[in-house]
Design a protein around this motif. Sequence first.
Motif, PDB file in Angstrom:
ATOM      1  N   LEU A 136       0.820  -1.211   0.000  1.00 43.94           N
ATOM      2  CA  LEU A 136       0.000   0.000   0.000  1.00 43.94           C
ATOM      3  C   LEU A 136       0.857   1.266   0.000  1.00 43.94           C
ATOM      4  O   LEU A 136       0.472   2.272  -0.594  1.00 43.94           O
ATOM      5  N   SER A 137       2.000   1.228   0.657  1.00 46.11           N
ATOM      6  CA  SER A 137       2.862   2.420   0.653  1.00 46.11           C
ATOM      7  C   SER A 137       3.366   2.704  -0.755  1.00 46.11           C
ATOM      8  O   SER A 137       3.393   3.871  -1.184  1.00 46.11           O
ATOM      9  N   ILE A 138       3.752   1.662  -1.484  1.00 44.20           N
ATOM     10  CA  ILE A 138       4.193   1.861  -2.876  1.00 44.20           C
ATOM     11  C   ILE A 138       3.034   2.338  -3.735  1.00 44.20           C
ATOM     12  O   ILE A 138       3.151   3.309  -4.496  1.00 44.20           O
ATOM     13  N   PHE A 139       1.879   1.673  -3.600  1.00 48.55           N
ATOM     14  CA  PHE A 139       0.733   2.006  -4.446  1.00 48.55           C
ATOM     15  C   PHE A 139       0.227   3.423  -4.175  1.00 48.55           C
ATOM     16  O   PHE A 139       0.008   4.209  -5.107  1.00 48.55           O
ATOM     17  N   CYS A 140       0.043   3.762  -2.910  1.00 48.17           N
ATOM     18  CA  CYS A 140      -0.511   5.077  -2.561  1.00 48.17           C
ATOM     19  C   CYS A 140       0.451   6.214  -2.907  1.00 48.17           C
ATOM     20  O   CYS A 140       0.039   7.240  -3.469  1.00 48.17           O
ATOM     21  N   THR A 141       1.733   6.034  -2.578  1.00 46.64           N
ATOM     22  CA  THR A 141       2.689   7.106  -2.848  1.00 46.64           C
ATOM     23  C   THR A 141       2.895   7.294  -4.349  1.00 46.64           C
ATOM     24  O   THR A 141       2.962   8.421  -4.841  1.00 46.64           O
ATOM     25  N   THR A 142       2.975   6.186  -5.076  1.00 47.37           N
ATOM     26  CA  THR A 142       3.111   6.288  -6.522  1.00 47.37           C
ATOM     27  C   THR A 142       1.881   6.946  -7.140  1.00 47.37           C
ATOM     28  O   THR A 142       1.996   7.788  -8.033  1.00 47.37           O
ATOM     29  N   GLY A 143       0.700   6.584  -6.671  1.00 47.82           N
ATOM     30  CA  GLY A 143      -0.526   7.190  -7.178  1.00 47.82           C
ATOM     31  C   GLY A 143      -0.577   8.682  -6.908  1.00 47.82           C
ATOM     32  O   GLY A 143      -0.969   9.477  -7.771  1.00 47.82           O
ATOM     33  N   MET A 144      -0.163   9.093  -5.694  1.00 52.78           N
ATOM     34  CA  MET A 144      -0.160  10.515  -5.365  1.00 52.78           C
ATOM     35  C   MET A 144       0.830  11.266  -6.245  1.00 52.78           C
ATOM     36  O   MET A 144       0.518  12.324  -6.800  1.00 52.78           O
ATOM     37  N   ARG A 145       2.039  10.710  -6.403  1.00 53.26           N
ATOM     38  CA  ARG A 145       3.051  11.371  -7.229  1.00 53.26           C
ATOM     39  C   ARG A 145       2.609  11.420  -8.701  1.00 53.26           C
ATOM     40  O   ARG A 145       2.884  12.389  -9.401  1.00 53.26           O
TER      41      ARG A 145
END
Length: 489
Positions: A136-145
Amino acid sequence: MALTNGSASPRRKPAIGGRLSWLARAGLMALDAMTLAAAFALATLLRFYNPWWPYYHTFSPFFYLHLGLLALPCWLLLFAAFRLYDPEELFGGVREYARIANACTLGTIGLMAYDFLAWEETEQVSRAWLLLVWGLSIFCTTGMRFALRRVVYALRRRGHFLRPALVVGANAEGQAIARQLRDAPSASGVRVLGLVDDLPSEGTPDLPRLGGLSDLPDLIRRYNVRELIVAGTALPREKLLELFCRYGQNDDRLTIRLSSGLFEILTTGMRLRKVGYIPLVTLDHTRITGVDAFLKRSLDLAGSLLALLLTAPLLLLIAILVKATSPGPIFYRRWVLGQAGRPFDALKFRTMYTNGTEILARYPHLQAELERNGKIKNDPRITPLGRLLRRYSLDELPQFFNVLIGQMSLVGPRMIAPEELARYGKWQHNLFTVKPGLTGLWQVSGRSDLSYEDRVRLDMHYIRNYTIWLDLQILFQTIPVVLKGKGAY
């Protein structure tokens, strides 16, 4: 200082978008912190408050809250260590997402190490929770960026968040660099104000020549310039060294970039590697590498398989009609050049009579048109069925097999025969850095109504500015173009 070519002086704009200010970096760090906190909270909800995923052991929400509060600043430090707040690395490509994945992976390993090495007896960290945090940290941060990048790109297209830049060199290379940067402001992040050179501009440049090298201090101060982009072939070695000694060390706000000196291969990626402590540039054999190549190949495989499954009955029907309406084979194998100049047979349904050469010999003016444009608008060699197939590009359906086996791509430059190669001149190398496409910019910009020079220009524009989003855009634009049948013959 007078400007040449009768060009107006560029307006001075505040360089608010040159380099990210400390305030902007702090804002980005705050967004990352909120996104990571949301990922930690969501992982906790999914693991411990999910009725479909029961948890039968003692669960202390304060333990995971403490763990998250401890991990959050450590992860932000990891993000900084992986240069995720470095202006040089932001909003420029998929490398940023790879750095996010690496930082989050290392942060998760750190949580595992903390759990293993903790001196005091604490609750054992759930392995499922760790996996959820990692994903989730990879998915959420990548999505935000990713969303933030779209916003920044939109603002750049409107003239914001661009670093004022000058191109040193008004020769062919300098003009090619300036044109490419001007045509892709969202990706480059720079606004080219003009050219600087002691010699007159070659030809008729698109941008003004603002002066010579002696005028650089005044130009930098007047227009708040943040980047000098030097065309390597425009200056002798002594002037290059003088330029870097004068501006490369005295002003931290000014960045100097040196081009490769080979503007004919602007589309090719390069890698800098030290060999025996000497920095040497290596040219990539292909334009699209790494994650971009993986995404493009995945799109090709998925798209070609789906297209072949959906059009299988139509393929069979066309094959029967081709065989029944004119003597000859069902398929025409066109000998064309692919990536790296490797030749292959591009499959098409046959749309011409088998004695097409004899037919064309009766029309010398049509032979001249074919040599000039590579196409004939009213070609007497084409069968009635072939004219219908060409109008709606149905003759090209078998090329999905070429895409499937990797000889072609769904989107790319036009495929060309070996005898057409000379018409690409100095751009031949660029053409061979990618696979030819079933469709492309030429297909959605006029098809056969375009001149040959326009087709070459569009092919080069596609290769220089490739993104997976450009491929998707062209694919969606191709559908109405094909259905209208305009410009196909």
